[in-house]
Design an enzyme around this catalytic site. Structure first.
Site, short mmCIF file in Angstrom:
data_model
loop_
_atom_site.label_atom_id
_atom_site.label_comp_id
_atom_site.label_asym_id
_atom_site.label_seq_id
_atom_site.Cartn_x
_atom_site.Cartn_y
_atom_site.Cartn_z
N THR A 1 -5.25 -7.11 10.74
CA THR A 1 -5.51 -5.83 10.06
C THR A 1 -4.97 -4.65 10.88
O THR A 1 -4.35 -3.74 10.34
CB THR A 1 -7.04 -5.65 9.85
OG1 THR A 1 -7.53 -6.79 9.15
CG2 THR A 1 -7.34 -4.39 9.09
N ARG A 17 2.77 -6.60 9.14
CA ARG A 17 2.10 -5.42 9.71
C ARG A 17 2.69 -5.04 11.07
O ARG A 17 2.80 -3.86 11.39
CB ARG A 17 0.60 -5.67 9.79
CG ARG A 17 -0.07 -5.56 8.41
CD ARG A 17 -1.49 -6.04 8.43
NE ARG A 17 -2.20 -5.73 7.19
CZ ARG A 17 -3.31 -6.36 6.81
NH1 ARG A 17 -3.82 -7.33 7.56
NH2 ARG A 17 -3.90 -6.02 5.68
N ASN A 46 -1.84 0.08 6.74
CA ASN A 46 -1.34 -1.19 7.28
C ASN A 46 -0.47 -1.96 6.28
O ASN A 46 -0.38 -3.18 6.33
CB ASN A 46 -2.49 -2.03 7.83
CG ASN A 46 -3.51 -2.40 6.79
OD1 ASN A 46 -3.39 -2.00 5.63
ND2 ASN A 46 -4.51 -3.18 7.17
N GLU A 78 -10.23 -10.10 -7.39
CA GLU A 78 -9.15 -9.11 -7.24
C GLU A 78 -8.02 -9.30 -8.26
O GLU A 78 -7.45 -8.32 -8.74
CB GLU A 78 -8.59 -9.19 -5.82
CG GLU A 78 -9.60 -8.71 -4.78
CD GLU A 78 -9.09 -8.82 -3.35
OE1 GLU A 78 -7.95 -9.31 -3.15
OE2 GLU A 78 -9.82 -8.40 -2.44
N PHE A 127 -15.37 3.68 6.97
CA PHE A 127 -14.01 4.08 6.59
C PHE A 127 -13.77 4.04 5.07
O PHE A 127 -12.66 4.27 4.62
CB PHE A 127 -12.97 3.20 7.29
CG PHE A 127 -13.15 1.71 7.10
CD1 PHE A 127 -12.73 1.07 5.94
CD2 PHE A 127 -13.73 0.95 8.10
CE1 PHE A 127 -12.88 -0.30 5.77
CE2 PHE A 127 -13.88 -0.44 7.94
CZ PHE A 127 -13.46 -1.06 6.77
N HIS A 155 -2.05 -5.60 1.60
CA HIS A 155 -3.36 -6.23 1.43
C HIS A 155 -3.14 -7.65 0.93
O HIS A 155 -2.17 -7.91 0.21
CB HIS A 155 -4.19 -5.45 0.39
CG HIS A 155 -5.42 -6.18 -0.04
ND1 HIS A 155 -6.60 -6.13 0.67
CD2 HIS A 155 -5.64 -7.03 -1.08
CE1 HIS A 155 -7.49 -6.91 0.08
NE2 HIS A 155 -6.93 -7.46 -0.98
N LYS A 163 0.83 -1.21 0.00
CA LYS A 163 0.00 0.00 0.00
C LYS A 163 0.87 1.27 0.00
O LYS A 163 2.11 1.19 0.18
CB LYS A 163 -0.91 -0.03 1.23
CG LYS A 163 -1.90 -1.20 1.22
CD LYS A 163 -2.86 -1.12 2.39
CE LYS A 163 -3.85 -2.25 2.37
NZ LYS A 163 -4.89 -2.09 3.41
N TYR A 168 -12.22 -1.66 -3.64
CA TYR A 168 -12.79 -1.87 -2.30
C TYR A 168 -14.32 -1.76 -2.29
O TYR A 168 -14.90 -1.46 -1.24
CB TYR A 168 -12.17 -0.88 -1.31
CG TYR A 168 -10.78 -1.29 -0.84
CD1 TYR A 168 -10.58 -2.46 -0.11
CD2 TYR A 168 -9.68 -0.49 -1.09
CE1 TYR A 168 -9.33 -2.84 0.34
CE2 TYR A 168 -8.41 -0.86 -0.65
CZ TYR A 168 -8.25 -2.03 0.08
OH TYR A 168 -7.00 -2.40 0.53
N ARG A 197 -1.98 -14.24 4.35
CA ARG A 197 -2.63 -13.45 5.41
C ARG A 197 -1.95 -13.68 6.76
O ARG A 197 -1.85 -12.76 7.58
CB ARG A 197 -4.12 -13.76 5.46
CG ARG A 197 -4.85 -13.13 4.27
CD ARG A 197 -6.32 -13.42 4.27
NE ARG A 197 -7.05 -12.74 5.34
CZ ARG A 197 -7.46 -11.49 5.31
NH1 ARG A 197 -7.18 -10.72 4.26
NH2 ARG A 197 -8.15 -10.97 6.31
#
Ligand code: CMP
Length: 137
Positions: A91, A102, A112, A126, A57, A115, A9, A49, A85
């Site tokens: 998260t 993270r 964070n 995705e 958010f 993704h 990100k 998203y 993950r």
């Protein structure tokens, strides 16, 4: 063999940790099947998203995701969706296990750093959002 979509990100590209994030994935045995650095528009981020469109958010998240370049990649390997993950951590970095991406690099629940697709159904949406089948190898 499973494929998942991952993103470094804007906070990750700004902190110059693209290589460090990719190293976590490669060191865990995953292969990069496709990768590119791009600048998302607000509309691109909103589309990606879309599933979160009703969350409070959503606007802030899509502002952030279009605030700087991102690196989008497809990772492949055994159990890639779940394992990636796990490597990312929770998260919220304050809750992320020590040694996860993270925990080591993220600033807060929004910024964070990474993704990762959360299910095979998400990965199936995705991956083609960013890559054509010709770009996967
Ligand atoms: P990601 O795994 O990309 O999926 C959805 C994103 O929404 C998530 O990472 C966070 O960046 C963001 N997010 C989730 N919960 C919150 C929250 N409570 N406040 C702000 N952003 C959030």
């Amino acid at each position: 063999m499973e494929r998942t979509l991952s993103i470094v990100k804007p906070d990750g590209t700004k902190k110059n940790v693209i290589g460090k994030v990719i190293d976590r994935f490669e060191s865990a045995g995953f292969r990069v099947a496709a990768m590119k650095k791009i600048q998302l528009s607000k509309e691109d981020a909103k589309g990606f998203y879309f599933v979160h469109r009703d969350r409070p958010f959503y606007d802030e998240l899509t502002d952030f995701m279009s605030s700087g370049p991102v690196v989008v990649m497809v990772l492949e390997g055994e159990n890639a969706i779940l394992k990636v993950r796990e490597l990312m951590g929770s998260t919220n970095p304050a809750e992320a296990a020590p040694g996860t991406i993270r925990a080591d690099f993220a600033s807060n629940v929004q910024q964070n750093t990474v993704h990762g697709s959360d299910s095979p159904e998400s990965a199936a949406i995705e991956i083609p959002y960013f890559f054509s089948s010709l770009e996967l190898c």
